[in-house]
Design an enzyme around this catalytic site. Sequence first.
Site, PDB file in Angstrom:
ATOM      1  N   ASN A   9       0.860  -1.181   0.000  1.00 41.77           N
ATOM      2  CA  ASN A   9       0.000   0.000   0.000  1.00 41.77           C
ATOM      3  C   ASN A   9       0.897   1.231   0.000  1.00 41.77           C
ATOM      4  OD1 ASN A   9      -1.849   2.005   0.480  1.00 41.77           O
ATOM      5  ND2 ASN A   9      -2.346   1.384   2.580  1.00 41.77           N
ATOM      6  N   TRP A  10       1.013   1.860  -1.170  1.00 42.60           N
ATOM      7  CA  TRP A  10       1.914   3.019  -1.277  1.00 42.60           C
ATOM      8  C   TRP A  10       1.333   4.246  -0.577  1.00 42.60           C
ATOM      9  CZ3 TRP A  10       3.670   3.199  -7.168  1.00 42.60           C
ATOM     10  CH2 TRP A  10       4.356   2.021  -7.473  1.00 42.60           C
ATOM     11  N   LYS A  11       0.067   4.231  -0.248  1.00 42.79           N
ATOM     12  CA  LYS A  11      -0.622   5.396   0.326  1.00 42.79           C
ATOM     13  C   LYS A  11      -0.410   6.614  -0.591  1.00 42.79           C
ATOM     14  CE  LYS A  11      -0.045   3.347   4.813  1.00 42.79           C
ATOM     15  NZ  LYS A  11      -0.076   3.508   6.249  1.00 42.79           N
ATOM     16  N   HIS A  96      -9.527   0.810   4.901  1.00 39.80           N
ATOM     17  CA  HIS A  96      -8.255   1.030   5.611  1.00 39.80           C
ATOM     18  C   HIS A  96      -8.531   1.959   6.796  1.00 39.80           C
ATOM     19  CE1 HIS A  96      -4.212   2.359   6.524  1.00 39.80           C
ATOM     20  NE2 HIS A  96      -3.774   1.300   5.848  1.00 39.80           N
ATOM     21  N   GLU A  98      -7.021   4.414   7.929  1.00 44.33           N
ATOM     22  CA  GLU A  98      -6.848   5.855   7.637  1.00 44.33           C
ATOM     23  C   GLU A  98      -8.087   6.402   6.941  1.00 44.33           C
ATOM     24  OE1 GLU A  98      -3.114   5.417   5.588  1.00 44.33           O
ATOM     25  OE2 GLU A  98      -2.162   4.861   7.480  1.00 44.33           O
ATOM     26  N   GLU A 168      -5.363  -5.266  10.612  1.00 46.63           N
ATOM     27  CA  GLU A 168      -4.355  -4.234  10.822  1.00 46.63           C
ATOM     28  C   GLU A 168      -4.627  -3.493  12.126  1.00 46.63           C
ATOM     29  OE1 GLU A 168      -2.477  -3.003   6.849  1.00 46.63           O
ATOM     30  OE2 GLU A 168      -4.209  -1.736   7.161  1.00 46.63           O
ATOM     31  N   GLY A 174       2.303   2.086  10.748  1.00 40.46           N
ATOM     32  CA  GLY A 174       3.223   3.218  10.574  1.00 40.46           C
ATOM     33  C   GLY A 174       3.914   3.649  11.850  1.00 40.46           C
ATOM     34  N   SER A 213       3.403  -2.290  10.428  1.00 41.92           N
ATOM     35  CA  SER A 213       4.861  -2.297  10.606  1.00 41.92           C
ATOM     36  C   SER A 213       5.482  -3.660  10.298  1.00 41.92           C
ATOM     37  CB  SER A 213       5.235  -1.820  12.018  1.00 41.92           C
ATOM     38  OG  SER A 213       4.783  -0.498  12.217  1.00 41.92           O
TER      39      SER A 213
HETATM   40  C1  PEP Z   1      -0.854  -0.019   6.144  1.00 42.31           C
HETATM   41  O1  PEP Z   1      -1.058   1.176   6.144  1.00 42.31           O
HETATM   42  O2  PEP Z   1      -1.660  -0.788   5.579  1.00 42.31           O
HETATM   43  C2  PEP Z   1       0.327  -0.524   6.838  1.00 42.31           C
HETATM   44  C3  PEP Z   1       0.348  -1.755   7.220  1.00 42.31           C
HETATM   45  O3  PEP Z   1       1.341   0.393   7.054  1.00 42.31           O
HETATM   46  P1  PEP Z   1       2.777   0.101   7.709  1.00 42.31           P
HETATM   47  O4  PEP Z   1       3.295  -1.180   7.109  1.00 42.31           O
HETATM   48  O5  PEP Z   1       3.626   1.268   7.335  1.00 42.31           O
HETATM   49  O6  PEP Z   1       2.562  -0.025   9.180  1.00 42.31           O
END
Ligand code: PEP
Length: 250
Positions: A9-11, A96, A98, A168, A174, A213
């Site tokens: 997921n590049w966001k 997600h 976010e 998640e 993050g 993470s």
């Molecule tokens: C995500 O946003 O889906 C995610 C898992 O981010 P990160 O790996 O940076 O924690």
Amino acid sequence: MRAKIVAGNWKMNKTLEEGLSLASEVVNMVADEVSGDVKVVLCTPSIYLHAVGKLVSGKVSLGAQNAYEKESGAYTGEVSPAMLATVGVKYVILGHSERREYFGETNAQLAERVNLVLKQGQTPLFCCGETLQQREKGIHLDFVKQQLTESLFHLSAEQIAKVVIAYEPIWAIGTGVTASKEQAQEMHALLRAHLASKYGQVAESISILYGGSCKPDNAQELFACKDIDGGLIGGASLKARDFVDVIKSF
Ligand code: PEP
């Protein structure tokens, strides 16, 4: 056998040029270095999907980070699953944390998005997960179960078999703090049991990914857990070497 999937997921990161170069690197490295039946997904910003779609091949597919719950119409700024299909999108991240937090997406709205994504023959990557506060209060298991119930349990058994779930924990996204393999496995097993309570044996065929993470130095122990079938990767998907090393953790 459940599908093994690693989705990046590049966001809201990368210029077009950087994104194309990252995608090419990943496609080439996966072709050269990754054996076995793992599926790889690149979830790029929507504006890059068309261009990245021309680069993906082999084990690597194209994914979107979101889609709206209407087929078309006066919804300025939104993109529908049908539109995503025209540029080759095969997977769509839905819900997600976010998006839930900053854009107020609800379980009911996500249920409608799941329907439209499935209608296009795409795979929803349905995200769920609790806050640290919910975990500390001990209500995390019920909270995450409810996310599934309200967004997915209207589906038929045939439809749910086409959904991929991503657990998640919000406190791990993050932050550099990963759920321990015990914490992750506990939730994944619970989610599978919850799916089984409604769909029986079909639950055994549904891939449940871990996100939060996840990186090259912890992916192996997470992916070795019985109910963890891959990962949704944020930060570590922005560097081809790290992302491919996560994929190789299988
Ligand atoms: C995500 O946003 O889906 C995610 C898992 O981010 P990160 O790996 O940076 O924690």
